[in-house]
Design an enzyme around this catalytic site. Structure first.
Site, mmCIF file in Angstrom:
data_model
loop_
_atom_site.group_PDB
_atom_site.id
_atom_site.type_symbol
_atom_site.label_atom_id
_atom_site.label_comp_id
_atom_site.label_asym_id
_atom_site.label_seq_id
_atom_site.Cartn_x
_atom_site.Cartn_y
_atom_site.Cartn_z
ATOM 1 N N LYS A 1 -15.593 -3.033 -5.767
ATOM 2 C CA LYS A 1 -13.505 -2.789 -5.337
ATOM 3 C C LYS A 1 -13.542 -1.909 -6.319
ATOM 4 C CE LYS A 1 -11.792 -6.942 -3.791
ATOM 5 N NZ LYS A 1 -11.348 -6.554 -1.831
ATOM 6 N N ARG B 1 -16.057 -12.835 6.023
ATOM 7 C CA ARG B 1 -15.875 -12.652 7.852
ATOM 8 C C ARG B 1 -17.796 -13.215 7.497
ATOM 9 N NH1 ARG B 1 -14.941 -7.203 9.254
ATOM 10 N NH2 ARG B 1 -13.877 -7.426 7.239
HETATM 11 N N1 BES Z 1 -10.621 -10.334 -0.020
HETATM 12 C C1 BES Z 1 -10.714 -9.837 0.708
HETATM 13 C C2 BES Z 1 -9.253 -8.600 1.440
HETATM 14 C C3 BES Z 1 -8.348 -8.945 1.002
HETATM 15 C C4 BES Z 1 -7.576 -7.713 0.141
HETATM 16 C C5 BES Z 1 -7.579 -9.683 0.588
HETATM 17 C C6 BES Z 1 -6.099 -7.686 -0.720
HETATM 18 C C7 BES Z 1 -5.873 -9.953 -0.573
HETATM 19 C C8 BES Z 1 -5.772 -8.466 -0.472
HETATM 20 C C9 BES Z 1 -12.257 -9.088 1.298
HETATM 21 O O1 BES Z 1 -13.173 -9.427 1.780
HETATM 22 C C10 BES Z 1 -11.957 -7.667 1.702
HETATM 23 O O2 BES Z 1 -12.591 -7.185 1.060
HETATM 24 N N2 BES Z 1 -11.725 -6.979 2.405
HETATM 25 C C11 BES Z 1 -12.130 -5.360 3.571
HETATM 26 C C12 BES Z 1 -13.012 -5.290 4.394
HETATM 27 C C13 BES Z 1 -13.446 -4.016 4.626
HETATM 28 C C14 BES Z 1 -14.449 -3.723 3.297
HETATM 29 C C15 BES Z 1 -13.868 -4.011 5.876
HETATM 30 C C16 BES Z 1 -10.680 -5.695 2.752
HETATM 31 O O3 BES Z 1 -9.599 -5.696 3.667
HETATM 32 O O4 BES Z 1 -10.981 -3.879 2.403
HETATM 33 MN MN MN Z 2 -14.552 -8.926 0.412
#
Ligand code: BES
Ligand code: MN
Ligand code: ZN
Length: 500
Positions: free
Chosen positions: A277, A351
């Protein structure tokens, strides 16, 4: 604390008078306080410097000779807009004011003068509002504590003595449930270096050791390898912190009653893994275990409330880091279900570990499975910072969750499990891939989960939006919200139990 008698008969630092906006007639205890003080409340209303807006508080200091030091007039907003949530918000605002004024005892009326609420329900909302509104996370502060004064104690004045036992039960319920919410806030606020998968497992162990009906088992990585939980193992292998699979079991009903299984995402820190990230998006990712914390706290509350149900709580816990052993984009993981998953993005890790936990849930032949997860940024974009995304394969279960949302103010909003989007998570080389692209991201994530769910009612709650409050809200001070606990506990309280 519950006391029998009228507010004006109870000696305390402050009496609370609840007043609607734009109502000329004062009701119940407010009218009594007004009479006792020779019309001090009416005087403020007539002067127009207190309007009764929701969360508005006016402090009055009566002349000597009263059993209170001051009176807090608390606005309820318009009578036509009154909801249970109104009482929680007004109570939180009043308790916050009392803390600021360093008042030690605060008498709230628990009388029928407040529109449409039964007295115990009113008492429950007052206690919840105060307990949640006064929350602060201070565990890591050594100096500059804002106010050292301990928060005011709430005394509920019950006019009608006959309703006192019911009010006492309601207060106890509210204390259990808000204690569970506060536990989640603590766990989610704890820095990720301290709140590791092992620490989360220890929390579960402690909860179980204090409760007879609750038992715990923690599966270690070796065991996960034996049974084939490779999706969870894959997420965890980039970190030095070992993953844990936490299993809490609550027995509140006969052994042959099938359990409801609660599954919570327990990613104790989500760096994204090798699909790292950006720093803006990584900051705050200690909250990625909130679903797991909600499940642990809900199990504890269910046990404390002696709910007549059997429950299982499953928390797949891991840290998602890009260490040398990390899983890679392009890897294929063979999940516990036997299905293979091509990893397109290591940041879609929730997931993956949920897939293994949802499949593990089958072993209990459950009557329903509900998972709670900070799963997608896409859900935050779709529903904003307050709503919980709801998905599911069963209308009755979704209706229960919606009803619990209405009752608690932890609102859920349904998004579709749109089957035509199955295309988006098809892999060229494996059974599924773990992302479906940016568009419809909350939906494709839920669709992915649905592939690992058995033939029973299932619902998925995406709490990525409301997990963390960026600013103060009525009963959610800025920070970890603890949402999900009150929703689930309410649903479980209202769950129909099979008659013997
Ligand atoms: N933990 C994150 C989701 C999240 C994002 C929670 C912002 C709270 C605030 C999850 O693991 C994630 O990173 N999801 C990605 C999925 C994508 C890579 C398909 C996302 O939502 O960007
Ligand atoms: Mn994630
Ligand atoms: Zn995550």
């Amino acid at each position: 604390m519950v006391r029998a008698g009228k507010v004006v008969a109870i000696e305390a630092d402050a009496w609370v008078a609840l007043v609607y906006e734009g109502e000329n007639k004062l009701s119940g205890a407010a009218a009594a306080i007004d009479r006792a003080t020779g019309g001090m409340i009416r005087e403020r209303l007539a002067a127009g410097d207190f309007k009764g807006k929701l969360r508005e508080i006016c402090v009055l200091y009566p002349r000597a000779g009263f059993k209170c030091r001051c009176i807090l007039i608390a606005g309820l907003g318009k009578k036509t807009e009154f909801r249970t949530e109104t009482v929680r918000a007004a109570s939180a605002a009043t308790a916050q004011k009392a803390r600021a004024l360093e008042l030690k005892t605060l008498v709230f009326p628990a009388d029928s003068g407040t529109a449409g609420l039964a007295v115990p329900e009113l008492a429950e909302a007052v206690v919840e509002g105060a307990a949640l509104g006064l929350y602060r996370f201070e565990a890591y502060r050594t100096q500059d504590m804002e106010e050292s004064a301990s928060p005011a104690q709430v005394i509920l004045a019950v006019e009608n003595g006959r309703s006192r036992p019911a009010v006492e039960r309601a207060v106890e319920r509210a204390q259990i449930v808000s204690g569970a919410v506060r536990l989640v806030r603590d766990l989610v606020s704890t820095p990720p270096g301290d709140m590791t998968p092992a620490a989360l497992a220890r929390v579960a162990t402690d909860l179980a050791s204090n409760r007879r009906a609750l038992s715990v088992e923690v599966l270690e990585a070796d065991r996960m390898r034996e049974i084939g939980m490779n999706a969870l193992l894959g997420v965890g292998c980039g970190s030095h912190e070992a993953p844990k699979f936490i299993i809490l079991t609550y027995h509140g009903a006969a052994a042959d009653v099938p359990p409801i299984v609660l599954v919570g995402k327990g990613v104790t820190f989500d760096s994204g893994g090798l699909s790292l990230k950006s720093y803006e998006n990584m900051e705050g990712m200690k909250d990625d275990m909130a679903g797991g914390a909600v499940v642990l706290a809900t199990m504890a509350a269910a046990a404390d409330l002696s709910l007549p149900l059997n429950l299982v709580g499953l928390v797949p816990a891991a840290e998602n880091l890009p260490g040398g052993g990390a899983y890679k984009p392009g890897d294929v993981l063979k999940s516990l279900s036997g299905r293979t998953i091509e990893v397109m993005n290591t940041d879609a890790e929730g997931r993956l570990l949920l897939a293994d936990a949802l499949n593990y849930a089958e072993r209990y032949e459950p009557q329903a499975v509900i998972d709670v997860a900070t799963l997608t940024g896409a859900c935050v974009v779709a529903l904003g910072p307050e709503l919980i995304g709801l998905f599911g394969n069963d209308d009755a279960l979704k209706a229960r969750l919606r009803a619990a949302g209405d009752a608690t103010g932890e609102a859920v909003w349904e998004l579709p499990l749109w089957r035509d989007y199955d295309e988006l998570i098809k892999s060229d080389i494996a059974d599924f891939k773990n992302t479906g692209g940016r568009e419809g991201g909350a939906i494709t994530a839920a669709l992915f989960l649905s592939k690992f769910v058995g033939p029973h009612p299932w619902a998925h709650l995406d709490i990525a939006g409301p997990v963390w409050a960026k600013k103060d809200r009525p009963i959610i001070p800025k920070g970890a919200s603890g949402v999900g606990v009150r929703l689930l506990v309410r649903m479980l309280r209202d769950w129909p139990t099979a008659m013997p």
